[in-house]
Design a protein around this motif. Structure first.
Motif, mmCIF file in Angstrom:
data_model
loop_
_atom_site.group_PDB
_atom_site.id
_atom_site.type_symbol
_atom_site.label_atom_id
_atom_site.label_comp_id
_atom_site.label_asym_id
_atom_site.label_seq_id
_atom_site.Cartn_x
_atom_site.Cartn_y
_atom_site.Cartn_z
ATOM 1 N N ALA A 84 0.841 -1.202 0.000
ATOM 2 C CA ALA A 84 0.000 0.000 0.000
ATOM 3 C C ALA A 84 0.877 1.253 0.000
ATOM 4 O O ALA A 84 0.564 2.232 -0.682
ATOM 5 N N PHE A 85 1.989 1.214 0.713
ATOM 6 C CA PHE A 85 2.890 2.370 0.763
ATOM 7 C C PHE A 85 3.696 2.516 -0.523
ATOM 8 O O PHE A 85 3.774 3.603 -1.099
ATOM 9 N N TYR B 147 3.229 1.273 -3.602
ATOM 10 C CA TYR B 147 2.462 1.520 -4.819
ATOM 11 C C TYR B 147 1.399 2.605 -4.628
ATOM 12 O O TYR B 147 0.606 2.857 -5.530
ATOM 13 N N SER B 148 1.395 3.219 -3.449
ATOM 14 C CA SER B 148 0.524 4.368 -3.143
ATOM 15 C C SER B 148 -0.956 4.078 -3.299
ATOM 16 O O SER B 148 -1.729 4.988 -3.597
ATOM 17 N N THR B 149 -1.334 2.838 -3.133
ATOM 18 C CA THR B 149 -2.750 2.522 -3.195
ATOM 19 C C THR B 149 -3.051 1.278 -2.369
ATOM 20 O O THR B 149 -2.447 0.224 -2.594
#
Length: 176
Positions: A130-131, A133-135
């Motif tokens: 999540a961090f 790949y920013s999603t």
């Protein structure tokens, strides 16, 4: 007195060699994965769980799990290498500490260790994805594969050590 120092040196040499062997196996198993629908299944968790059960030192377990996975990612897929360092390192330390909790490795302690280690691996990689790949959506998509990889690693490590006789063989080698 000379015999005691020789035994300590031999034990240190043995520990370094076993740590290096498991670390090399971790890097090797990080280099390829089995194709599964939607991704790849890497078997390095089997090595991490097995090494953490067998090696009596949490430092050696961290080197195998964390640094081994870090180097495997560095060589083959560098994006999650720091996530691998923290997640697999912590996973290996927890497994090692729990497996060796009572001084002798028991199936019950090792099973608790790999169970908690699997949770650490799944949560660590989900948060890391999540961090990176920013999603959170990407982490959510990969969650079933993380659970599968953690389960295969935990079950594979336990089977190798207890049903495959690796724990007994490893103990005999360590005594010599």
């Amino acid at each position: 007195m000379d015999n005691i120092s020789t035994n300590k040196r031999n034990n240190a040499t043995w520990a370094i060699c076993m740590t290096a062997l498991f670390m090399a196996l971790n890097i090797l198993m990080s280099s390829f994965g089995m194709p599964v629908p939607g991704g790849r299944l890497y078997l390095n968790d089997v090595i991490i769980c097995t090494a953490a059960i067998l090696l009596p030192s949490a430092k050696a377990a961290f080197i195998v799990g964390g640094i081994g996975a870090f180097l495997g990612d560095l060589f083959f897929y560098p994006t999650p290498m720091f996530v691998s360092l923290a997640t697999h390192g912590l996973q290996a330390v927890v497994i090692c500490k729990l497996a060796h909790r009572d001084g002798e490795v028991t199936f019950k302690n090792a099973a608790w260790g790999v169970f908690l280690g699997a949770i650490i691996m799944v949560v660590g990689y989900s948060l890391g994805r999540a961090f990176i790949y920013s999603t959170p959506y990407y982490a959510y998509l990969k969650l079933p594969y993380q659970v599968l990889q953690a389960a295969v690693g935990a079950i594979g490590g336990l089977l190798l050590c207890f049903k495959g006789g690796l724990l007994t063989s490893f103990s005999k080698m360590q005594e010599k």
